[in-house]
Design a protein around this motif. Structure first.
Motif, PDB file in Angstrom:
ATOM      1  N   GLY A  63       0.960  -1.365  -0.037  1.00 51.48           N
ATOM      2  CA  GLY A  63      -0.174   0.122  -0.019  1.00 51.48           C
ATOM      3  C   GLY A  63       1.004   1.274   0.061  1.00 51.48           C
ATOM      4  O   GLY A  63       0.473   2.430  -0.137  1.00 51.48           O
ATOM      5  N   LEU A  64       2.396   1.121   0.127  1.00 52.78           N
ATOM      6  CA  LEU A  64       3.118   2.401   0.035  1.00 52.78           C
ATOM      7  C   LEU A  64       3.279   2.602  -1.203  1.00 52.78           C
ATOM      8  O   LEU A  64       4.038   1.778  -1.743  1.00 52.78           O
ATOM      9  CB  LEU A  64       4.238   2.186   1.233  1.00 52.78           C
ATOM     10  CG  LEU A  64       3.899   1.947   2.556  1.00 52.78           C
ATOM     11  CD1 LEU A  64       5.310   1.622   3.233  1.00 52.78           C
ATOM     12  CD2 LEU A  64       3.178   2.788   3.146  1.00 52.78           C
ATOM     13  N   LYS A  65       2.870   3.830  -1.616  1.00 54.51           N
ATOM     14  CA  LYS A  65       3.066   4.061  -3.147  1.00 54.51           C
ATOM     15  C   LYS A  65       4.290   4.909  -3.616  1.00 54.51           C
ATOM     16  O   LYS A  65       4.556   5.330  -4.675  1.00 54.51           O
ATOM     17  CB  LYS A  65       1.770   4.759  -3.780  1.00 54.51           C
ATOM     18  CG  LYS A  65       0.636   3.708  -3.701  1.00 54.51           C
ATOM     19  CD  LYS A  65       0.929   2.664  -4.350  1.00 54.51           C
ATOM     20  CE  LYS A  65      -0.175   1.416  -4.767  1.00 54.51           C
ATOM     21  NZ  LYS A  65       0.139   0.159  -4.648  1.00 54.51           N
ATOM     22  N   SER A  66       4.728   5.446  -2.508  1.00 63.37           N
ATOM     23  CA  SER A  66       6.215   6.112  -2.630  1.00 63.37           C
ATOM     24  C   SER A  66       7.009   6.021  -1.490  1.00 63.37           C
ATOM     25  O   SER A  66       6.580   6.227  -0.239  1.00 63.37           O
ATOM     26  CB  SER A  66       5.819   7.671  -2.762  1.00 63.37           C
ATOM     27  OG  SER A  66       5.091   8.410  -1.802  1.00 63.37           O
ATOM     28  N   ILE A  67       8.175   5.460  -1.600  1.00 66.33           N
ATOM     29  CA  ILE A  67       8.694   5.186  -0.349  1.00 66.33           C
ATOM     30  C   ILE A  67      10.323   5.906  -0.451  1.00 66.33           C
ATOM     31  O   ILE A  67      11.153   5.778  -1.822  1.00 66.33           O
ATOM     32  CB  ILE A  67       9.251   3.604  -0.668  1.00 66.33           C
ATOM     33  CG1 ILE A  67       7.737   3.043  -0.211  1.00 66.33           C
ATOM     34  CG2 ILE A  67      10.049   3.085   0.979  1.00 66.33           C
ATOM     35  CD1 ILE A  67       7.978   1.409  -0.446  1.00 66.33           C
ATOM     36  N   LEU A  68      10.983   6.309   0.565  1.00 69.36           N
ATOM     37  CA  LEU A  68      12.052   6.854   0.422  1.00 69.36           C
ATOM     38  C   LEU A  68      13.077   6.230   1.504  1.00 69.36           C
ATOM     39  O   LEU A  68      12.673   6.020   2.712  1.00 69.36           O
ATOM     40  CB  LEU A  68      11.979   8.656   1.000  1.00 69.36           C
ATOM     41  CG  LEU A  68      13.415   9.244   1.277  1.00 69.36           C
ATOM     42  CD1 LEU A  68      13.976   9.391   0.000  1.00 69.36           C
ATOM     43  CD2 LEU A  68      13.114  10.435   2.284  1.00 69.36           C
ATOM     44  N   THR A 129       5.765  14.193   0.579  1.00 68.41           N
ATOM     45  CA  THR A 129       5.978  13.773  -0.560  1.00 68.41           C
ATOM     46  C   THR A 129       5.856  12.034  -0.527  1.00 68.41           C
ATOM     47  O   THR A 129       5.248  11.310  -1.607  1.00 68.41           O
ATOM     48  CB  THR A 129       7.316  13.893  -0.971  1.00 68.41           C
ATOM     49  OG1 THR A 129       7.252  15.169  -1.353  1.00 68.41           O
ATOM     50  CG2 THR A 129       7.743  13.205  -2.484  1.00 68.41           C
ATOM     51  N   PHE A 130       5.981  11.440   0.655  1.00 67.38           N
ATOM     52  CA  PHE A 130       6.288   9.812   0.744  1.00 67.38           C
ATOM     53  C   PHE A 130       5.173   9.376   1.598  1.00 67.38           C
ATOM     54  O   PHE A 130       4.939   9.971   2.589  1.00 67.38           O
ATOM     55  CB  PHE A 130       7.654   9.519   1.077  1.00 67.38           C
ATOM     56  CG  PHE A 130       8.959   9.999   0.183  1.00 67.38           C
ATOM     57  CD1 PHE A 130       9.104   9.314  -0.929  1.00 67.38           C
ATOM     58  CD2 PHE A 130       9.491  11.253   0.325  1.00 67.38           C
ATOM     59  CE1 PHE A 130       9.911   9.786  -1.905  1.00 67.38           C
ATOM     60  CE2 PHE A 130      10.370  11.623  -0.652  1.00 67.38           C
ATOM     61  CZ  PHE A 130      10.512  10.988  -1.668  1.00 67.38           C
ATOM     62  N   LYS A 158       1.084  12.924   6.449  1.00 74.57           N
ATOM     63  CA  LYS A 158       0.204  12.253   7.911  1.00 74.57           C
ATOM     64  C   LYS A 158      -0.224  11.033   7.722  1.00 74.57           C
ATOM     65  O   LYS A 158      -0.739  10.538   6.488  1.00 74.57           O
ATOM     66  CB  LYS A 158      -0.981  13.287   8.071  1.00 74.57           C
ATOM     67  CG  LYS A 158      -1.062  13.301   9.232  1.00 74.57           C
ATOM     68  CD  LYS A 158      -2.223  14.396   9.857  1.00 74.57           C
ATOM     69  CE  LYS A 158      -2.621  14.459  10.844  1.00 74.57           C
ATOM     70  NZ  LYS A 158      -3.978  15.296  11.213  1.00 74.57           N
ATOM     71  N   GLY A 159       0.177  10.237   8.620  1.00 74.30           N
ATOM     72  CA  GLY A 159      -0.376   8.706   8.445  1.00 74.30           C
ATOM     73  C   GLY A 159       0.661   7.670   7.887  1.00 74.30           C
ATOM     74  O   GLY A 159       0.373   6.709   7.870  1.00 74.30           O
ATOM     75  N   GLY A 160       1.543   8.357   7.403  1.00 70.57           N
ATOM     76  CA  GLY A 160       2.831   7.631   6.513  1.00 70.57           C
ATOM     77  C   GLY A 160       3.750   6.799   7.539  1.00 70.57           C
ATOM     78  O   GLY A 160       3.461   7.105   8.960  1.00 70.57           O
TER      79      GLY A 160
END
Ligand SMILES: C[S@@+](CC[C@H](N)C(=O)[O-])C[C@H]1O[C@@H](n2cnc3c(N)ncnc32)[C@H](O)[C@@H]1O
Length: 226
Positions: A63-68, A129-130, A158-160
């Motif tokens: 479910g994480l669509k952008s990961i740093l 962004t992430f 937020k919630g990331g």
């Protein structure tokens, strides 16, 4: 911190200016030690244990669509992101050391991640962004951890969720600190600092039940931005 730690711990990070320290760290990781980082991480089982943590979804990438990945080093964690993140997830690897980014790119043999040289205290991304951040053993190189943590909090939505690994202020941590010119963290103090910055310690993680039983393996925690 115990007496033994005080004797073996390296206080270099607090003896020099922030710029001098950054340049020292670039030299250390740019040189032979950095070249051996991937091998050392395999020998210490860090790569295998980190992979297990993500494969078993103790830290769930789904479910994480952008990961740093902050401080990617030789791509130890980025390799797990490539293997287990959603196929359409954006993966961005950053590191202070351009040489380490080159090594990560070579080791990972993938065009998928974006590689960007950046200091964790000054990330070149807009707020929120992430969806997810992974940060393994980088905060020990940040003289004031609040600077690195608040910057990661800024670029996380937020919630990331964040997977944070850090060297603990115990006996083995003290030797790590000597080898890598870094500092170690007290678990409770680091938790309090994170919470004060809106980074909630959702779940403390352990590599294996044995690590949990003997409280080994260092600080490993899933954080949620509240
Ligand atoms: C011990 S390695 C960790 C590599 C990998 N993340 C892992 O989990 O094994 C630490 C990495 O952090 C990088 N680093 C140190 N200080 C940094 C900073 N201020 N900003 C970004 N990266 C930094 C180093 O160049 C090095 O590649």
């Amino acid at each position: 911190m115990g007496a033994i730690n005080r004797i073996v711990e390296n206080d270099f990070i607090h003896r020099v200016s922030a710029d001098e320290y950054r340049s020292k760290i670039k030299d250390v990781y740019g040189g032979p030690k950095g070249a051996l980082l991937a091998t050392a991480s395999k020998m210490s089982l860090h790569i295998q244990l980190g992979r297990r943590l993500i494969r078993t979804r103790k830290f769930n990438l789904h479910g994480l669509k952008s990961i740093l990945d902050v401080g990617s080093g030789a791509g130890q964690i980025a390799g797990h992101l490539l293997e287990f993140a959603d196929p359409d997830a954006r993966i961005v690897c950053t590191d202070l050391s351009e040489q380490m980014l080159r090594r990560a790119r070579q080791r990972l043999k993938s065009n998928r991640p974006e590689f960007i040289a950046a200091d964790v205290t000054n990330l070149p991304f807009a707020d929120g962004t992430f969806d997810g951040i992974t940060c393994g053993y980088v905060l020990e190189h940040v003289p004031d951890p609040a600077h690195g943590l608040s910057e990661m909090a800024r670029v996380l939505r937020k919630g990331g969720r964040m997977l944070l690994l850090a060297t603990e202020d115990n006996f083995s941590g003290a030797w790590t600190s000597r080898l890598w010119y870094c500092q170690t963290y007290n678990r409770r103090e680091l938790m309090e600092l994170c919470e004060s910055l809106g980074l909630h310690w959702k779940k403390e993680l352990w590599f294996t039940p044995m690590h949990k039983a003997i409280r080994a393996g260092g600080i490993c925690v899933e954080i949620e931005k509240v």
